[in-house]
Write an enzyme that holds these catalytic residues in place. Structure first.
Site, PDB file in Angstrom:
ATOM      1  N   ASP A  12       0.710  -1.270  -0.168  1.00 46.99           N
ATOM      2  CA  ASP A  12      -0.120  -0.152   0.023  1.00 46.99           C
ATOM      3  C   ASP A  12       0.696   1.345  -0.018  1.00 46.99           C
ATOM      4  O   ASP A  12       2.056   1.574   0.811  1.00 46.99           O
ATOM      5  CB  ASP A  12      -0.947  -0.093   1.356  1.00 46.99           C
ATOM      6  N   ARG A  25      -0.499   9.366  -9.589  1.00 46.47           N
ATOM      7  CA  ARG A  25      -0.718   8.143  -8.873  1.00 46.47           C
ATOM      8  C   ARG A  25      -0.105   7.160  -9.481  1.00 46.47           C
ATOM      9  O   ARG A  25       0.740   6.370  -9.260  1.00 46.47           O
ATOM     10  CB  ARG A  25      -2.326   7.783  -8.580  1.00 46.47           C
ATOM     11  N   HIS A  29       2.499   3.958  -8.826  1.00 52.44           N
ATOM     12  CA  HIS A  29       2.540   2.332  -9.023  1.00 52.44           C
ATOM     13  C   HIS A  29       3.752   1.569  -9.824  1.00 52.44           C
ATOM     14  O   HIS A  29       4.274   0.830  -9.635  1.00 52.44           O
ATOM     15  CB  HIS A  29       1.482   1.998  -9.963  1.00 52.44           C
ATOM     16  N   LEU A 122      10.942 -20.637  -5.647  1.00 53.35           N
ATOM     17  CA  LEU A 122      10.027 -19.672  -4.932  1.00 53.35           C
ATOM     18  C   LEU A 122       8.639 -19.547  -5.671  1.00 53.35           C
ATOM     19  O   LEU A 122       8.581 -19.512  -7.073  1.00 53.35           O
ATOM     20  CB  LEU A 122      10.379 -18.095  -4.957  1.00 53.35           C
TER      21      LEU A 122
HETATM   22  C1  FPP Z   1      -2.002   0.037  -3.037  1.00 51.54           C
HETATM   23  O1  FPP Z   1      -1.524   1.520  -3.434  1.00 51.54           O
HETATM   24  C2  FPP Z   1      -1.438  -0.548  -4.531  1.00 51.54           C
HETATM   25  C3  FPP Z   1      -2.012  -1.229  -5.634  1.00 51.54           C
HETATM   26  C4  FPP Z   1      -3.554  -0.932  -5.500  1.00 51.54           C
HETATM   27  C5  FPP Z   1      -1.584  -1.746  -6.548  1.00 51.54           C
HETATM   28  C6  FPP Z   1      -0.116  -2.418  -6.307  1.00 51.54           C
HETATM   29  C7  FPP Z   1       0.513  -2.417  -7.692  1.00 51.54           C
HETATM   30  C8  FPP Z   1       1.634  -2.674  -7.797  1.00 51.54           C
HETATM   31  C9  FPP Z   1       2.872  -2.740  -6.645  1.00 51.54           C
HETATM   32  C10 FPP Z   1       2.435  -2.465  -9.190  1.00 51.54           C
HETATM   33  C11 FPP Z   1       2.021  -3.645 -10.063  1.00 51.54           C
HETATM   34  C12 FPP Z   1       2.517  -4.755  -9.400  1.00 51.54           C
HETATM   35  C13 FPP Z   1       3.143  -6.016  -9.922  1.00 51.54           C
HETATM   36  C14 FPP Z   1       3.115  -7.314  -9.076  1.00 51.54           C
HETATM   37  C15 FPP Z   1       3.324  -6.030 -11.506  1.00 51.54           C
HETATM   38  P1  FPP Z   1      -2.587   2.300  -3.512  1.00 51.54           P
HETATM   39  O2  FPP Z   1      -2.834   3.085  -5.187  1.00 51.54           O
HETATM   40  O3  FPP Z   1      -3.694   1.907  -2.805  1.00 51.54           O
HETATM   41  O4  FPP Z   1      -1.904   3.505  -2.556  1.00 51.54           O
HETATM   42  P2  FPP Z   1      -2.559   4.926  -1.778  1.00 51.54           P
HETATM   43  O5  FPP Z   1      -3.175   4.454  -0.398  1.00 51.54           O
HETATM   44  O6  FPP Z   1      -1.472   5.795  -1.474  1.00 51.54           O
HETATM   45  O7  FPP Z   1      -3.627   5.385  -2.554  1.00 51.54           O
END
Ligand code: FPP
Length: 225
Positions: A12, A25, A29, A122
């Site tokens: 997160d 945003r 990612h 893994l």
């Molecule tokens: C949460 O942060 C994260 C996600 C919803 C997506 C996670 C994705 C990645 C790390 C990249 C893609 C992953 C792979 C394995 C290819 P948030 O967007 O909710 O952050 P916030 O709480 O700051 O809004």
């Protein structure tokens, strides 16, 4: 010292990181992918057999279409780029959740699972379109269909995570102390660590620090030790 078979992570904080550093945003990612690579590398080094990463929840569909598409593009490029690395490093990839994505992505996910299915160093369980409550309801429906008794063992064996040991350790980054419908059945006895760091800021040393702390926790599973 506690054995460590399975680490699950709620990654997160990408969005906030992206806004803070680039007013975008989606850039957060993208930056989060580096941390994904870091935790995979360390999991191999530390000989952790299972790593589960929460990449897209059933609730994430509620985000703007542009963000959802950007996440899918990232995932697509990541898999295309990394699949050979996964094969070389004997990493098995499985998707937990419902593979209900655009056709091209669905095919890539299925192909990636197929190409890595015989690997055993893994196992990465990528949680995509994953929701724990839905998973449990599905499992109970399957038991009904198979005319099996409703008991803990049968429910566990009909979750997306069948054949995967329950997580020993659950980590959530992003300074938020909640579980967000993630592995609710499977984490009944997991050790839970919340990190204040946003996912792109979560570095190798942060991960290793948690792994080291976990090793010495007195885990009693309800007994008196
Ligand atoms: C949460 O942060 C994260 C996600 C919803 C997506 C996670 C994705 C990645 C790390 C990249 C893609 C992953 C792979 C394995 C290819 P948030 O967007 O909710 O952050 P916030 O709480 O700051 O809004």
């Amino acid at each position: 010292m506690n054995p460590l078979n399975h680490v699950a992570i709620i990654m997160d904080g990408n969005g906030r990181w992206g806004i803070k550093h680039h007013n975008s945003r989606n850039k957060g990612h993208k930056a989060g992918l580096k941390t994904v690579e870091t935790v995979i590398k360390i999991s191999i080094e530390k000989k952790i057999p299972f790593l589960t990463l929460f990449a897209f929840s059933t609730e994430n569909w509620k985000r703007p279409k542009t963000e959802v598409n950007a996440l899918f593009n990232l995932l697509e490029n990541f898999l295309k780029k990394k699949i050979e690395v996964f094969k070389k490093n004997k990493i098995k990839l499985i998707i937990i959740g419902e593979k209900k994505f655009p056709k091209k992505l669905n095919k890539l996910l299925k192909d990636s699972e197929k190409k890595t299915k015989n690997n055993s160093k893994l196992q990465i369980n990528l949680a995509l379109n994953y929701g724990s409550k839905k998973e449990i309801v599905n499992a109970i429906k399957l038991l009904n269909k198979k005319k099996l008794n409703i008991n803990e063992k049968n429910i566990s064996n009909n979750l997306y995570t069948k054949n995967i040991p329950d997580p020993d350790l659950l980590i959530r980054t992003g300074d938020t102390n909640r579980l967000s419908n993630f592995l609710l059945w499977q984490i009944s006895y997991s050790e839970i660590f919340f990190s204040k760091k946003l996912w792109p800021d979560f570095k190798a040393e942060d991960f290793i620090k948690i792994l080291n702390k976990y090793k010495f926790i007195k885990r009693n599973f309800g007994k008196i030790l």
